[in-house]
Design a protein around this motif. Sequence first.
Motif, PDB file in Angstrom:
ATOM      1  N   ILE A   1     -78.140 -69.814  -4.899  1.00  0.00           N
ATOM      2  CA  ILE A   1     -77.226 -70.645  -5.569  1.00  0.00           C
ATOM      3  C   ILE A   1     -76.751 -70.181  -7.103  1.00  0.00           C
ATOM      4  O   ILE A   1     -77.428 -69.644  -7.684  1.00  0.00           O
ATOM      5  CB  ILE A   1     -78.056 -71.864  -5.863  1.00  0.00           C
ATOM      6  N   ALA A   2     -75.526 -70.238  -6.979  1.00  0.00           N
ATOM      7  CA  ALA A   2     -74.922 -69.761  -8.204  1.00  0.00           C
ATOM      8  C   ALA A   2     -74.513 -70.769  -9.080  1.00  0.00           C
ATOM      9  O   ALA A   2     -74.471 -70.419 -10.536  1.00  0.00           O
ATOM     10  CB  ALA A   2     -73.585 -68.967  -7.808  1.00  0.00           C
TER      11      ALA A   2
ATOM     12  N   MET B   1     -76.297 -66.750 -18.740  1.00  0.00           N
ATOM     13  CA  MET B   1     -76.078 -67.919 -17.701  1.00  0.00           C
ATOM     14  C   MET B   1     -75.478 -68.904 -18.730  1.00  0.00           C
ATOM     15  O   MET B   1     -76.131 -69.247 -19.595  1.00  0.00           O
ATOM     16  CB  MET B   1     -77.400 -68.341 -17.076  1.00  0.00           C
ATOM     17  N   LYS B   2     -74.517 -69.613 -18.256  1.00  0.00           N
ATOM     18  CA  LYS B   2     -73.910 -71.036 -18.944  1.00  0.00           C
ATOM     19  C   LYS B   2     -74.836 -72.121 -18.554  1.00  0.00           C
ATOM     20  O   LYS B   2     -75.121 -72.482 -17.563  1.00  0.00           O
ATOM     21  CB  LYS B   2     -72.534 -70.972 -18.470  1.00  0.00           C
ATOM     22  N   VAL B   3     -75.030 -72.712 -19.729  1.00  0.00           N
ATOM     23  CA  VAL B   3     -75.838 -74.097 -19.587  1.00  0.00           C
ATOM     24  C   VAL B   3     -74.771 -75.150 -20.256  1.00  0.00           C
ATOM     25  O   VAL B   3     -74.512 -75.017 -21.444  1.00  0.00           O
ATOM     26  CB  VAL B   3     -77.217 -74.161 -20.103  1.00  0.00           C
ATOM     27  N   GLU B   4     -74.509 -76.197 -19.655  1.00  0.00           N
ATOM     28  CA  GLU B   4     -73.881 -77.410 -20.316  1.00  0.00           C
ATOM     29  C   GLU B   4     -74.584 -78.605 -19.948  1.00  0.00           C
ATOM     30  O   GLU B   4     -75.329 -78.954 -19.045  1.00  0.00           O
ATOM     31  CB  GLU B   4     -72.383 -77.359 -19.769  1.00  0.00           C
TER      32      GLU B   4
ATOM     33  N   ARG C   1     -75.373 -68.567 -12.168  1.00  0.00           N
ATOM     34  CA  ARG C   1     -74.430 -68.228 -13.136  1.00  0.00           C
ATOM     35  C   ARG C   1     -74.133 -69.550 -14.083  1.00  0.00           C
ATOM     36  O   ARG C   1     -73.942 -69.233 -15.427  1.00  0.00           O
ATOM     37  CB  ARG C   1     -73.145 -68.135 -12.658  1.00  0.00           C
ATOM     38  N   TRP C   2     -74.200 -70.808 -13.578  1.00  0.00           N
ATOM     39  CA  TRP C   2     -74.286 -71.971 -14.585  1.00  0.00           C
ATOM     40  C   TRP C   2     -75.074 -72.754 -14.030  1.00  0.00           C
ATOM     41  O   TRP C   2     -75.255 -73.328 -12.837  1.00  0.00           O
ATOM     42  CB  TRP C   2     -72.708 -72.250 -14.956  1.00  0.00           C
TER      43      TRP C   2
ATOM     44  N   ARG D   1     -86.624 -72.840 -17.156  1.00  0.00           N
ATOM     45  CA  ARG D   1     -85.254 -72.498 -16.822  1.00  0.00           C
ATOM     46  C   ARG D   1     -85.150 -71.030 -17.527  1.00  0.00           C
ATOM     47  O   ARG D   1     -84.903 -69.909 -16.972  1.00  0.00           O
ATOM     48  CB  ARG D   1     -84.282 -73.062 -17.119  1.00  0.00           C
ATOM     49  N   SER D   2     -85.482 -70.952 -18.921  1.00  0.00           N
ATOM     50  CA  SER D   2     -85.183 -69.792 -19.542  1.00  0.00           C
ATOM     51  C   SER D   2     -85.976 -68.562 -19.128  1.00  0.00           C
ATOM     52  O   SER D   2     -85.709 -67.293 -18.951  1.00  0.00           O
ATOM     53  CB  SER D   2     -85.386 -70.034 -21.148  1.00  0.00           C
TER      54      SER D   2
END
Length: 173
Positions: free
Chosen positions: A107-108, A1-4, A146-147, A135-136
């Motif tokens: 939700i993606a 999963m991308k986290v920004e 996904r993000w 979250r982790s």
Amino acid sequence: MKVEVVIGNIASQPDAQAVVNSANANLRLGSGVAGAIHTAAGAELEAYCRPLAPLVLGGALTTPGFGLPSPRIIQVRAPHFLNNDQLELHYERAILSMMDALRIHRIASVAIPAIGIGVFRFPPALAASIMARVRSEGAAANPTLRWVRICVTSEERRAVSASAFGAVHEGQA
């Protein structure tokens, strides 16, 4: 999963399937995040939320996005740092409730503010560390997500969140 982690307006995230609102118990227009989201979504949001209030401390619920570019809003109620007991427990419950709502609605992509650090005065570093940990830990339970984009209002808050999440600075959104 991308986290920004970005400096950006939580109410203007057109590529997110949902945005998260740092909601008050009455699910009404407020200041900060709740003000930005309610203003952008329009009066329909407050009318929709009225019969759903009060939102329990640590709870979350999903509403339509109305005038927002994102189709859904996850309303999350964090503890008030000066007015509630068991702060970390309630904050963790709020993030778990948010993660459950994301999973239930498949939700993606989601944009999340620094929940509870404004008017509710939750310490930003503590909020970021709890959110990152929950979250982790919950990532495996939600393979659809996904993000995640954490939207903050300053470079200082971006640095705090990016450090907690081990995320890359993605600029502004």
